[in-house]
Design a protein around this motif. Structure first.
Motif, PDB file in Angstrom:
ATOM      1  N   VAL A  76      -6.000   5.965   4.852  1.00  0.00           N
ATOM      2  CA  VAL A  76      -5.670   4.966   3.993  1.00  0.00           C
ATOM      3  C   VAL A  76      -5.083   3.880   4.344  1.00  0.00           C
ATOM      4  O   VAL A  76      -5.318   2.533   4.166  1.00  0.00           O
ATOM      5  N   ALA A  77      -3.815   3.781   5.575  1.00  0.00           N
ATOM      6  CA  ALA A  77      -3.469   2.867   5.981  1.00  0.00           C
ATOM      7  C   ALA A  77      -4.532   1.966   6.990  1.00  0.00           C
ATOM      8  O   ALA A  77      -4.581   0.677   6.810  1.00  0.00           O
ATOM      9  N   PHE A  78      -5.730   2.678   7.671  1.00  0.00           N
ATOM     10  CA  PHE A  78      -6.598   1.954   8.292  1.00  0.00           C
ATOM     11  C   PHE A  78      -7.498   1.103   7.252  1.00  0.00           C
ATOM     12  O   PHE A  78      -7.988   0.001   7.509  1.00  0.00           O
ATOM     13  N   LEU A  79      -7.958   1.595   6.166  1.00  0.00           N
ATOM     14  CA  LEU A  79      -8.638   1.024   5.326  1.00  0.00           C
ATOM     15  C   LEU A  79      -7.881  -0.189   4.567  1.00  0.00           C
ATOM     16  O   LEU A  79      -8.404  -1.263   4.578  1.00  0.00           O
ATOM     17  N   ASN A  80      -6.507   0.058   4.495  1.00  0.00           N
ATOM     18  CA  ASN A  80      -5.774  -1.215   4.220  1.00  0.00           C
ATOM     19  C   ASN A  80      -5.827  -2.382   5.190  1.00  0.00           C
ATOM     20  O   ASN A  80      -5.903  -3.667   4.969  1.00  0.00           O
ATOM     21  N   ASN A  81      -5.905  -2.074   6.354  1.00  0.00           N
ATOM     22  CA  ASN A  81      -5.930  -2.797   7.298  1.00  0.00           C
ATOM     23  C   ASN A  81      -7.130  -3.692   7.529  1.00  0.00           C
ATOM     24  O   ASN A  81      -7.439  -4.839   7.861  1.00  0.00           O
ATOM     25  N   ILE A  82      -8.208  -2.620   7.150  1.00  0.00           N
ATOM     26  CA  ILE A  82      -9.784  -3.333   7.147  1.00  0.00           C
ATOM     27  C   ILE A  82      -9.562  -4.447   6.018  1.00  0.00           C
ATOM     28  O   ILE A  82     -10.245  -5.692   6.221  1.00  0.00           O
ATOM     29  N   LYS A  83      -9.162  -4.196   5.008  1.00  0.00           N
ATOM     30  CA  LYS A  83      -9.019  -5.180   3.795  1.00  0.00           C
ATOM     31  C   LYS A  83      -8.281  -6.530   4.080  1.00  0.00           C
ATOM     32  O   LYS A  83      -9.025  -7.553   3.925  1.00  0.00           O
TER      33      LYS A  83
END
Length: 301
Positions: A76-83
């Protein structure tokens, strides 16, 4: 005579190599001590179950890495970084280019704009985090006060899971867009002024000069800017940690804030090092892929 000249050339080459080694040695030592050794040690610690304080470490092999692959919190943290990465590239670089073009074409009349627009870059991320925490506070914050003045309710942008990440992204873009403005301004200086003057003599407008001449010449700088934006977005930490701590829940959690909590708040040094190692691998892979894609695109153009 020929043999003497050859000996002299070899002596000069040897002296130049020795001088280069002497001048590069301090930099190499700094890189080894502060960059390469910490990276190697991080991967080494990821193989232990350790609280970071006790002298005893329990070797657990690749257990931390297996846990990381199934850790929903991390992904989830990685996806937030991608956003953050995608929106940073889509907002900061085009906006920075537009501001740089305005300043470039405006000449001395836009000097004041250069100073005003660059102010966010002069502030630390921590200071900006505290500033916007007060601005966005529901109890007496600027946004809620204006809403109340107009008869509306309090507006809680940081406490709402649906808005917190995009609020943080807007503040990040506000802070770092001036960096890309200055970077593109520097790239503009590499375009010979004769090209601009020749285009005007040929009847081109400033808009035609920008889209058909300047923008293609700025592509290498824009590509480098995109890579810097990707790397910066994937390791972002301080402003988000100050403003939200990664919350509410995991709505604004980033890889770096997750790694910090594991390592220094719950004292899971081994697993925190695994998260740091995962960050290193993901950032390196994305940066290399982006570099190859952009270089391939430039070669085709």
């Amino acid at each position: 005579m020929k043999h003497h000249a050859e000996s002299l050339r070899r002596w000069q080459d040897k002296s130049a190599n020795q001088a280069a080694f002497v001048f590069l040695l301090p930099v190499m030592l700094v890189l080894i001590i502060f960059i390469f050794y910490p990276i190697i040690d991080t991967f080494k610690i990821s193989g232990y179950k350790w609280n970071g304080i006790s002298a005893s470490k329990q070797s657990i092999g690749f257990a931390n890495w297996i846990e990381l692959l199934t850790d929903n919190h991390f992904w989830v943290a990685f996806l937030n970084n991608i956003k953050i990465m995608i929106l940073s590239i889509l907002i900061q670089i085009p906006l920075g280019t537009a501001l740089a073009t305005f300043v470039e074409f405006g000449g001395k009349k836009t000097t004041l704009f250069k100073v005003v627009w660059f102010i966010p870059m002069l502030m630390s991320s921590v200071a900006i985090g505290f500033l916007f925490t007060y601005v966005l506070a529901t109890n007496g914050g600027l946004i809620s006060s204006i809403s109340n003045l107009l008869g509306g309710p309090n507006i809680d942008l940081l406490g709402n899971p649906k808005t917190v990440l995009y609020t943080v992204i807007a503040i990040i873009c506000w802070q770092f867009t001036p960096f890309y403005m200055v970077y593109i301004m520097a790239a503009f200086t590499n375009i010979p002024v004769e090209i601009f003057e020749a285009s005007l003599i040929d009847g081109a407008t400033r808009g035609q000069y920008f889209w058909r001449i300047a923008l293609p010449l700025l592509k290498p700088a824009l590509s480098t800017g995109a890579i810097m934006s990707i790397v910066g977005s994937l390791k972002y930490f301080d402003l988000v940690y100050v403003m939200t701590g990664g919350g509410p829940g995991t709505a604004s959690e980033l890889m770096a804030t997750y790694m910090y909590k594991l390592t220094f708040k719950t004292f899971e040094m081994g697993y925190g090092s695994t998260v740091a190692g995962g960050m290193f691998i993901l950032i390196s892979v994305l940066a290399v892929l982006t570099f190859k894609i952009l270089r391939h695109y430039q070669e085709d153009v």
